[in-house]
Design a protein around this motif. Structure first.
Motif, mmCIF file in Angstrom:
data_model
loop_
_atom_site.group_PDB
_atom_site.id
_atom_site.type_symbol
_atom_site.label_atom_id
_atom_site.label_comp_id
_atom_site.label_asym_id
_atom_site.label_seq_id
_atom_site.Cartn_x
_atom_site.Cartn_y
_atom_site.Cartn_z
ATOM 1 N N ALA A 125 18.560 15.330 16.456
ATOM 2 C CA ALA A 125 18.507 14.299 17.502
ATOM 3 C C ALA A 125 17.121 14.251 18.141
ATOM 4 C CB ALA A 125 19.576 14.560 18.559
ATOM 5 N N LEU A 126 16.536 15.405 18.374
ATOM 6 C CA LEU A 126 15.185 15.436 18.958
ATOM 7 C C LEU A 126 14.167 14.803 18.007
ATOM 8 C CD1 LEU A 126 15.211 18.966 20.623
ATOM 9 C CD2 LEU A 126 15.152 16.757 21.807
ATOM 10 N N HIS A 127 14.343 15.021 16.719
ATOM 11 C CA HIS A 127 13.448 14.370 15.743
ATOM 12 C C HIS A 127 13.581 12.851 15.817
ATOM 13 C CE1 HIS A 127 11.462 17.535 13.524
ATOM 14 N NE2 HIS A 127 12.601 18.214 13.480
ATOM 15 N N HIS A 128 14.790 12.356 15.968
ATOM 16 C CA HIS A 128 14.990 10.901 16.075
ATOM 17 C C HIS A 128 14.363 10.359 17.359
ATOM 18 C CE1 HIS A 128 17.391 10.965 12.529
ATOM 19 N NE2 HIS A 128 18.365 11.675 13.082
ATOM 20 N N ILE A 129 14.492 11.107 18.437
ATOM 21 C CA ILE A 129 13.861 10.706 19.706
ATOM 22 C C ILE A 129 12.348 10.699 19.550
ATOM 23 C CG2 ILE A 129 13.453 11.442 22.103
ATOM 24 C CD1 ILE A 129 16.440 12.461 22.035
ATOM 25 N N LYS A 188 11.138 7.730 17.568
ATOM 26 C CA LYS A 188 11.231 6.459 18.283
ATOM 27 C C LYS A 188 10.205 6.345 19.412
ATOM 28 C CE LYS A 188 14.506 3.179 19.983
ATOM 29 N NZ LYS A 188 14.905 2.324 18.897
ATOM 30 N N TYR A 189 9.992 7.443 20.143
ATOM 31 C CA TYR A 189 9.169 7.363 21.356
ATOM 32 C C TYR A 189 7.831 8.089 21.258
ATOM 33 C CZ TYR A 189 13.565 5.702 23.226
ATOM 34 O OH TYR A 189 14.711 4.993 23.426
ATOM 35 N N LYS A 239 2.639 13.112 27.372
ATOM 36 C CA LYS A 239 2.340 11.829 26.750
ATOM 37 C C LYS A 239 1.014 11.985 26.037
ATOM 38 C CE LYS A 239 3.555 7.696 25.954
ATOM 39 N NZ LYS A 239 4.545 7.519 24.945
ATOM 40 N N ASN A 240 1.082 12.065 24.746
ATOM 41 C CA ASN A 240 -0.121 12.250 23.960
ATOM 42 C C ASN A 240 -0.850 10.933 23.765
ATOM 43 O OD1 ASN A 240 0.252 14.972 23.588
ATOM 44 N ND2 ASN A 240 1.522 14.682 21.802
ATOM 45 N N ALA A 241 -1.990 11.047 23.193
ATOM 46 C CA ALA A 241 -2.749 9.870 22.816
ATOM 47 C C ALA A 241 -2.041 9.201 21.632
ATOM 48 C CB ALA A 241 -4.166 10.285 22.443
ATOM 49 N N LYS A 242 -2.602 8.135 21.157
ATOM 50 C CA LYS A 242 -1.999 7.403 20.043
ATOM 51 C C LYS A 242 -1.839 8.306 18.823
ATOM 52 C CE LYS A 242 -2.524 3.349 17.170
ATOM 53 N NZ LYS A 242 -3.385 2.272 16.741
#
Length: 162
Positions: free
Chosen positions: A31-35, A38-39, A75-78
């Motif tokens: 589930a964490l991989h899917h999150i 996605k984000y 929140k990492n960079a691109k």
């Protein structure tokens, strides 16, 4: 409960996982991989929602996120560059590779570049000792020993600047 970050597609993937594994805890990492897919980062609110959905303690999920390098809250960079610093990569001069990457991207270890395109992180192992010094850009693996000139690195980095 209505979820903001556990979208229908993520919930569907969690349910597919639950059909395969008898314990709900076995679906946390998938589930964490899917999150993450996605984000791009683990959104703290998504952890709360996942905890509620699977009926597991938040602390259990947070322990998993903090243990594994592939999961990250910040929140990492691109683009996220992870450079292995473990013994084989250390012996293969990962520091020289790191300096080249820092120079080309304008980022530093633990910091994003001023343009927000790059974030550099040193990690203990990415399981690719045979191509030491190994590094990842996002989820793409690279052989650092093949970077002989700044042009080689420019060619790799240009794939991620769009």
């Amino acid at each position: 409960m209505e979820y903001r970050y556990l979208t229908e597609d993520i919930i569907q993937k969690i349910e597919e996982c639950r059909k395969k594994f008898p314990l709900k805890e076995q679906c946390i990492i998938p589930a964490l991989h899917h999150i993450l897919d996605k984000y791009r980062d683990i959104v703290p609110e998504a952890v709360l929602e996942l905890s509620d959905y699977l009926k597991v303690p938040v602390s259990h999920i947070e322990g998993i996120v903090s243990f594994y390098d592939m999961f990250r809250y910040r929140k990492n960079a691109k683009n996220h560059i992870r450079i292995c610093r473990n013994l084989p990569c250390h012996l293969a001069n990962f520091r020289s590779l790191l300096e080249k990457i820092k120079e080309k991207t304008g980022a530093d270890v633990g910091r994003s570049s001023p343009d927000g395109l790059w974030y550099i992180e040193l990690v203990e192992c990415i399981g690719s000792c045979g191509i030491a010094p190994a590094f990842l850009i996002n989820d793409d693996l690279y052989d650092g020993s093949k970077i002989k000139s700044s042009g080689d690195l420019d060619n790799i980095l240009s794939r991620y600047v769009k």
